[in-house]
Design a protein around this motif. Sequence first.
Motif, PDB file in Angstrom:
ATOM      1  N   UNK A 159       0.788  -1.224   0.000  1.00 42.95           N
ATOM      2  CA  UNK A 159       0.000   0.000   0.000  1.00 42.95           C
ATOM      3  C   UNK A 159       0.832   1.293   0.000  1.00 42.95           C
ATOM      4  N   UNK A 160       2.106   1.208   0.321  1.00 46.27           N
ATOM      5  CA  UNK A 160       2.929   2.416   0.400  1.00 46.27           C
ATOM      6  C   UNK A 160       4.036   2.407  -0.649  1.00 46.27           C
ATOM      7  N   UNK A 161       4.800   1.330  -0.689  1.00 48.16           N
ATOM      8  CA  UNK A 161       5.981   1.277  -1.547  1.00 48.16           C
ATOM      9  C   UNK A 161       5.633   0.866  -2.978  1.00 48.16           C
ATOM     10  N   UNK A 162       4.509   0.200  -3.157  1.00 47.49           N
ATOM     11  CA  UNK A 162       4.174  -0.391  -4.450  1.00 47.49           C
ATOM     12  C   UNK A 162       4.229   0.601  -5.599  1.00 47.49           C
ATOM     13  N   UNK A 163       3.649   1.783  -5.398  1.00 43.74           N
ATOM     14  CA  UNK A 163       3.603   2.765  -6.487  1.00 43.74           C
ATOM     15  C   UNK A 163       4.997   3.211  -6.909  1.00 43.74           C
ATOM     16  N   UNK A 164       5.920   3.298  -5.966  1.00 42.04           N
ATOM     17  CA  UNK A 164       7.295   3.703  -6.287  1.00 42.04           C
ATOM     18  C   UNK A 164       8.030   2.596  -7.037  1.00 42.04           C
ATOM     19  N   UNK A 165       7.787   1.340  -6.630  1.00 44.97           N
ATOM     20  CA  UNK A 165       8.403   0.210  -7.338  1.00 44.97           C
ATOM     21  C   UNK A 165       7.865   0.138  -8.764  1.00 44.97           C
ATOM     22  N   UNK A 166       6.569   0.323  -8.904  1.00 43.13           N
ATOM     23  CA  UNK A 166       5.934   0.251 -10.219  1.00 43.13           C
ATOM     24  C   UNK A 166       6.489   1.331 -11.150  1.00 43.13           C
ATOM     25  N   UNK A 167       6.625   2.539 -10.641  1.00 40.67           N
ATOM     26  CA  UNK A 167       7.159   3.630 -11.460  1.00 40.67           C
ATOM     27  C   UNK A 167       8.636   3.412 -11.781  1.00 40.67           C
ATOM     28  N   UNK A 169      10.211   0.648 -12.168  1.00 40.95           N
ATOM     29  CA  UNK A 169      10.448  -0.486 -13.071  1.00 40.95           C
ATOM     30  C   UNK A 169       9.587  -0.399 -14.325  1.00 40.95           C
ATOM     31  N   UNK A 170       8.988   0.768 -14.557  1.00 39.03           N
ATOM     32  CA  UNK A 170       8.113   0.968 -15.723  1.00 39.03           C
ATOM     33  C   UNK A 170       6.972  -0.046 -15.771  1.00 39.03           C
ATOM     34  N   UNK A 171       6.440  -0.362 -14.593  1.00 37.57           N
ATOM     35  CA  UNK A 171       5.276  -1.231 -14.517  1.00 37.57           C
ATOM     36  C   UNK A 171       5.577  -2.710 -14.621  1.00 37.57           C
ATOM     37  N   UNK A 173       7.096  -4.705 -12.338  1.00 38.01           N
ATOM     38  CA  UNK A 173       6.720  -5.328 -11.072  1.00 38.01           C
ATOM     39  C   UNK A 173       6.142  -4.257 -10.158  1.00 38.01           C
ATOM     40  N   UNK A 174       5.479  -4.704  -9.109  1.00 40.05           N
ATOM     41  CA  UNK A 174       4.977  -3.762  -8.114  1.00 40.05           C
ATOM     42  C   UNK A 174       5.124  -4.376  -6.729  1.00 40.05           C
ATOM     43  N   UNK A 175       4.508  -3.751  -5.750  1.00 39.09           N
ATOM     44  CA  UNK A 175       4.661  -4.209  -4.382  1.00 39.09           C
ATOM     45  C   UNK A 175       4.030  -5.545  -4.087  1.00 39.09           C
ATOM     46  N   UNK A 176       3.147  -6.025  -4.974  1.00 40.28           N
ATOM     47  CA  UNK A 176       2.478  -7.307  -4.736  1.00 40.28           C
ATOM     48  C   UNK A 176       3.479  -8.451  -4.639  1.00 40.28           C
ATOM     49  N   UNK A 177       4.577  -8.357  -5.399  1.00 40.99           N
ATOM     50  CA  UNK A 177       5.605  -9.403  -5.349  1.00 40.99           C
ATOM     51  C   UNK A 177       6.170  -9.536  -3.948  1.00 40.99           C
ATOM     52  N   UNK A 178       6.513  -8.419  -3.339  1.00 45.82           N
ATOM     53  CA  UNK A 178       7.111  -8.435  -2.008  1.00 45.82           C
ATOM     54  C   UNK A 178       6.060  -8.691  -0.930  1.00 45.82           C
ATOM     55  N   UNK A 179       4.850  -8.203  -1.165  1.00 51.31           N
ATOM     56  CA  UNK A 179       3.765  -8.466  -0.213  1.00 51.31           C
ATOM     57  C   UNK A 179       3.498  -9.965  -0.120  1.00 51.31           C
ATOM     58  N   UNK A 180       3.512 -10.642  -1.262  1.00 55.51           N
ATOM     59  CA  UNK A 180       3.306 -12.088  -1.271  1.00 55.51           C
ATOM     60  C   UNK A 180       4.419 -12.807  -0.529  1.00 55.51           C
ATOM     61  N   UNK A 181       5.656 -12.365  -0.746  1.00 58.66           N
ATOM     62  CA  UNK A 181       6.803 -12.992  -0.086  1.00 58.66           C
ATOM     63  C   UNK A 181       6.737 -12.824   1.422  1.00 58.66           C
ATOM     64  N   UNK A 182       6.497 -11.597   1.889  1.00 61.48           N
ATOM     65  CA  UNK A 182       6.482 -11.357   3.332  1.00 61.48           C
ATOM     66  C   UNK A 182       5.256 -11.990   3.995  1.00 61.48           C
TER      67      UNK A 182
END
Length: 215
Positions: A159-167, A169-171, A173-182
């Motif tokens: 909910x916080x970092x995802x948008x920065x990761x998405x931007x 990496x040009x879309x 990957x997003x925060x869902x990858x790390x959310x799933x891992x954690x």
Amino acid sequence: MQLFLAGFALVSLCEIFTVGGFPLNPKVRIAFTGIHLGAIVATLWILLLNAIVGFQLLDDGTPLSLGLIAASAAALFIGTGYVTLDTGYSWTGYWDSCLEPPNRAYALYTLYQLAPLIFVVLFFVLEAILVLRVLGEFNPMIYLGAAGLLFAIGQIFQYVVSTHICQGTDGKINGALFETLFTLLSVVMIWVFWSSITEEDWPAASTGGPISTYP
């Protein structure tokens, strides 16, 4: 606990087709989304009930306790899934306003965001009371605390970092990858915590009997 792990496995499977970028027909993706959201709500409800069962309000592992857990989880799964599918497919048109800007689906927000959050918070509170007040132990709290921390980190990525990761990496990957891992690591720690308090019979101060395994 086995029911919880089965539910988590279903959630993880659905994530491949909902947030994993797997190529799918949009209507098929809606179906997987309905299953996904229903599984999340039902799985976290089962997790909460496992914490409640630890207080021996019902005997663990009996047909009655297992039946109540399974039936209530199934009701939440079906109800959440129906609201999701009706919203996506416009079966009745009741939720069509959610498909128009500003796309505020209050029913789905309550079922998918608010209710699971309440279930998770109550689980950690009840388990902390069980370990500290009933069992009189501290070591299991290390595992429970680690589970809570890992889950919180996953939510921060979502909910916080995802948008920065998405931007950044040009879309790709997003925060869902790390959310799933954690979240996976959090579930592992919950299992370790559960094993630590059920590997032997702890004295139960409130009942005079042992704390046995959860369903």
